[in-house]
Write an enzyme that holds these catalytic residues in place. Structure first.
Site, PDB file in Angstrom:
ATOM      1  N   CYS A 234      37.398  35.566  42.891  1.00 31.55           N
ATOM      2  CA  CYS A 234      37.870  36.326  44.044  1.00 31.55           C
ATOM      3  C   CYS A 234      37.124  35.938  45.325  1.00 31.55           C
ATOM      4  O   CYS A 234      37.448  36.423  46.405  1.00 31.55           O
ATOM      5  CB  CYS A 234      37.689  37.830  43.799  1.00 31.55           C
ATOM      6  SG  CYS A 234      38.623  38.444  42.392  1.00 31.55           S
TER       7      CYS A 234
ATOM      8  N   CYS B 106      30.095  35.436  51.577  1.00 33.93           N
ATOM      9  CA  CYS B 106      30.089  35.081  52.993  1.00 33.93           C
ATOM     10  C   CYS B 106      28.730  35.346  53.641  1.00 33.93           C
ATOM     11  O   CYS B 106      27.814  35.876  53.024  1.00 33.93           O
ATOM     12  CB  CYS B 106      31.166  35.871  53.731  1.00 33.93           C
ATOM     13  SG  CYS B 106      30.819  37.636  53.834  1.00 33.93           S
TER      14      CYS B 106
ATOM     15  N   ASP C  89      33.751  36.387  45.933  1.00 34.57           N
ATOM     16  CA  ASP C  89      32.489  37.095  46.159  1.00 34.57           C
ATOM     17  C   ASP C  89      31.855  37.451  44.821  1.00 34.57           C
ATOM     18  O   ASP C  89      32.497  38.062  43.973  1.00 34.57           O
ATOM     19  CB  ASP C  89      32.709  38.376  46.962  1.00 34.57           C
ATOM     20  CG  ASP C  89      32.989  38.100  48.426  1.00 34.57           C
ATOM     21  OD1 ASP C  89      32.207  37.364  49.041  1.00 34.57           O
ATOM     22  OD2 ASP C  89      33.989  38.618  48.937  1.00 34.57           O
TER      23      ASP C  89
ATOM     24  N   CYS D 292      31.022  43.746  52.584  1.00 37.40           N
ATOM     25  CA  CYS D 292      30.016  42.760  52.183  1.00 37.40           C
ATOM     26  C   CYS D 292      28.686  43.431  51.845  1.00 37.40           C
ATOM     27  O   CYS D 292      27.926  42.940  51.006  1.00 37.40           O
ATOM     28  CB  CYS D 292      29.810  41.739  53.293  1.00 37.40           C
ATOM     29  SG  CYS D 292      31.303  40.803  53.699  1.00 37.40           S
TER      30      CYS D 292
END
Length: 223
Positions: free
Chosen positions: A60, A87, A62, A134
């Site tokens: 996916c 990221c 992450d 995140c």
């Protein structure tokens, strides 16, 4: 075994899909370019850890892995290392989280379990709304590592599992599904339908979903 990559020394994602600039604090940039407590491949074999957490999926885009060294008598985090496939915002958020839990000789587990994404974002000096998810990745990996320690020390009564309450059994929609959708930018029931690719018309189910959306919107996006 782990294929989670090391942070790359390149610029973090500075624009959204529309080309609009995101504004990152100097703290975020520092933790992206100079991540703290990052565990390089092979180092896990030389260090003594008793808590391990792995969340997300590389498929996916992450994934986060976290290792903890916990004093079993005081239940204090003495060391925290991590590795990610994610990221720039995920790197920065987890980097600063790893510092938060080992400050001043280490954080008690009960306090570490109370850390919220807002706490991490505050430490970073803010994140764009669409990047708040995140900060959750590191938070979830921390909880998973603490749960692993509790399992290893046979303290099952202290384990804090993520909520899996089913809201709609027919469509198999859980609170976690809604939470993740909100973190990806969903703001209302129509957005949730598009995000999950579902059709829901029952007024009671719609009302229940709207309430959960509102709860997570307030949890993550209310200043």
């Amino acid at each position: 075994m782990d294929k989670v990559t090391e942070p790359q020394n390149s610029s973090p994602d500075l624009t959204d899909q529309s080309g609009n600039a995101w504004v990152y604090s100097d703290i975020v940039k520092d933790h992206f370019f100079n991540p703290k407590n990052f565990l390089r491949h092979g180092e896990e074999k030389t260090l003594d850890f008793n808590g391990y957490g792995r969340v997300g999926s590389p498929a996916c885009g992450d994934e986060m892995v976290m290792w903890l060294k916990i004093d079993p008598k005081k239940e204090v985090i003495k060391d925290c290392r991590w590795r990610t496939f994610g990221c720039g915002s995920a790197i920065a958020a987890t980097s600063i989280l790893s510092e938060m839990v080992i400050r001043h000789g280490g954080m008690k587990l009960e306090k570490a379990l109370k850390i919220t994404p807002q706490d991490i974002i505050k430490e970073l000096g803010g994140l764009p709304d669409r990047k708040i998810h995140c900060s959750v990745l590191g938070d979830q990996a921390l909880r998973a590592a603490i749960n692993d320690f509790y399992k290893k020390t046979r303290q099952k009564d202290k384990i804090m599992e993520a909520s899996e309450k089913i809201i709609d059994r027919e469509l198999n929609i859980s609170e976690r599904d809604v939470e993740e959708a909100v973190l990806e930018g969903v703001e209302d029931i129509e957005g949730l339908k598009r995000h999950l690719k579902i059709k829901v018309a029952d007024p009671e189910k719609v009302a229940a979903l709207e309430e959960v959306i509102r709860f997570f919107r307030e949890k993550y996006f209310t200043k």
